[in-house]
Design a protein around this motif. Structure first.
Motif, PDB file in Angstrom:
ATOM      1  N   CYS A  80       0.817  -1.373   0.033  1.00 49.19           N
ATOM      2  CA  CYS A  80      -0.079  -0.096  -0.194  1.00 49.19           C
ATOM      3  C   CYS A  80       0.867   1.222  -0.014  1.00 49.19           C
ATOM      4  N   GLU A  81       2.034   1.183   0.635  1.00 50.75           N
ATOM      5  CA  GLU A  81       2.825   2.263   0.722  1.00 50.75           C
ATOM      6  C   GLU A  81       3.396   2.412  -0.656  1.00 50.75           C
ATOM      7  N   CYS A  82       3.928   1.576  -1.293  1.00 44.80           N
ATOM      8  CA  CYS A  82       4.189   1.581  -2.783  1.00 44.80           C
ATOM      9  C   CYS A  82       3.482   2.158  -3.764  1.00 44.80           C
ATOM     10  N   LEU A  83       2.105   1.815  -3.603  1.00 53.62           N
ATOM     11  CA  LEU A  83       0.964   2.242  -4.431  1.00 53.62           C
ATOM     12  C   LEU A  83       0.861   3.803  -3.869  1.00 53.62           C
ATOM     13  N   TYR A  84       0.564   4.221  -2.939  1.00 55.93           N
ATOM     14  CA  TYR A  84       0.627   5.470  -2.368  1.00 55.93           C
ATOM     15  C   TYR A  84       1.640   6.469  -3.164  1.00 55.93           C
ATOM     16  N   HIS A  85       2.908   6.071  -3.039  1.00 55.36           N
ATOM     17  CA  HIS A  85       4.032   6.671  -3.541  1.00 55.36           C
ATOM     18  C   HIS A  85       4.161   6.805  -5.218  1.00 55.36           C
ATOM     19  N   ASP A  86       3.691   5.654  -5.538  1.00 58.77           N
ATOM     20  CA  ASP A  86       3.486   5.595  -7.125  1.00 58.77           C
ATOM     21  C   ASP A  86       2.502   6.749  -7.563  1.00 58.77           C
ATOM     22  N   CYS A  87       1.491   6.542  -6.749  1.00 60.51           N
ATOM     23  CA  CYS A  87       0.213   7.670  -7.341  1.00 60.51           C
ATOM     24  C   CYS A  87       0.741   8.980  -7.156  1.00 60.51           C
ATOM     25  N   LEU A  88       1.264   9.400  -6.168  1.00 62.44           N
ATOM     26  CA  LEU A  88       2.056  10.758  -5.817  1.00 62.44           C
ATOM     27  C   LEU A  88       2.895  10.949  -6.974  1.00 62.44           C
ATOM     28  N   THR A  89       3.572  10.039  -7.457  1.00 60.84           N
ATOM     29  CA  THR A  89       4.913  10.315  -8.372  1.00 60.84           C
ATOM     30  C   THR A  89       4.280  10.442  -9.736  1.00 60.84           C
ATOM     31  N   SER A  90       3.096   9.763 -10.063  1.00 63.09           N
ATOM     32  CA  SER A  90       2.303  10.228 -11.310  1.00 63.09           C
ATOM     33  C   SER A  90       1.539  11.268 -11.527  1.00 63.09           C
ATOM     34  N   LEU A  91       1.356  11.852 -10.094  1.00 64.55           N
ATOM     35  CA  LEU A  91       0.564  13.213 -10.116  1.00 64.55           C
ATOM     36  C   LEU A  91       1.575  14.365 -10.350  1.00 64.55           C
ATOM     37  N   GLY A  92       2.733  14.328  -9.997  1.00 64.68           N
ATOM     38  CA  GLY A  92       3.719  15.375 -10.304  1.00 64.68           C
ATOM     39  C   GLY A  92       3.412  16.554  -9.243  1.00 64.68           C
ATOM     40  N   GLU A  93       4.114  17.502  -9.423  1.00 58.41           N
ATOM     41  CA  GLU A  93       4.137  18.797  -8.748  1.00 58.41           C
ATOM     42  C   GLU A  93       3.020  19.688  -8.744  1.00 58.41           C
ATOM     43  N   ARG A  94       2.094  19.482  -9.821  1.00 58.01           N
ATOM     44  CA  ARG A  94       1.032  20.477  -9.945  1.00 58.01           C
ATOM     45  C   ARG A  94       0.114  20.548  -8.543  1.00 58.01           C
TER      46      ARG A  94
END
Length: 124
Positions: free
Chosen positions: A18-32
């Motif tokens: 679940c932590e991997c999923l959370y971080h991968d999701c944040l990475t896909s969103l970027g900085e906007r």
């Protein structure tokens, strides 16, 4: 997970996934910060969906093995549903993102409490 692994080990694996999923999701969103355009068919989103499916399968096995842990099971289901819905849309707004983050925070608080209740002992 197999039928002989201890509960604390299964929880640790679920937490890691679940932590991997959370971080991968944040990475896909970027900085906007305002809104995000999302392509549900992009390679990164397809990878996210594969990870969601993997976690769902693992969680199902956990449900079967530890049917007494309904609070964790319900929160994992909610988190996976929220994640799938959020990253299946073509647009993501700040309100939807905040709802998803709250779901993740609730899940990770349960993981913290579960790890306190089932500490991992490292003996060599």
């Amino acid at each position: 997970m197999d039928e002989y692994s201890p509960k604390r080990h299964d929880i640790a694996q679920l937490k890691f996934l679940c932590e991997c999923l959370y971080h991968d999701c944040l990475t896909s969103l970027g900085e906007r910060k305002q809104g995000w355009t999302n392509d549900p068919t992009s390679a990164i989103n397809l990878q996210l969906h594969d990870l969601i499916e993997h976690i769902a399968t693992f969680a199902l096995n956990y449900k079967i093995k530890h049917d007494d842990d309904s609070k964790l099971i319900e929160q994992i289901d909610e988190y996976l549903d929220e994640t799938f819905m959020l990253f299946s849309n073509y647009g993501i707004n700040a309100q939807e993102l905040q709802k998803w983050r709250k779901s993740g925070n609730r899940l990770f608080r349960i993981f913290v409490n579960a790890s306190k209740a089932n500490p991992v002992s490292l003996s060599f």
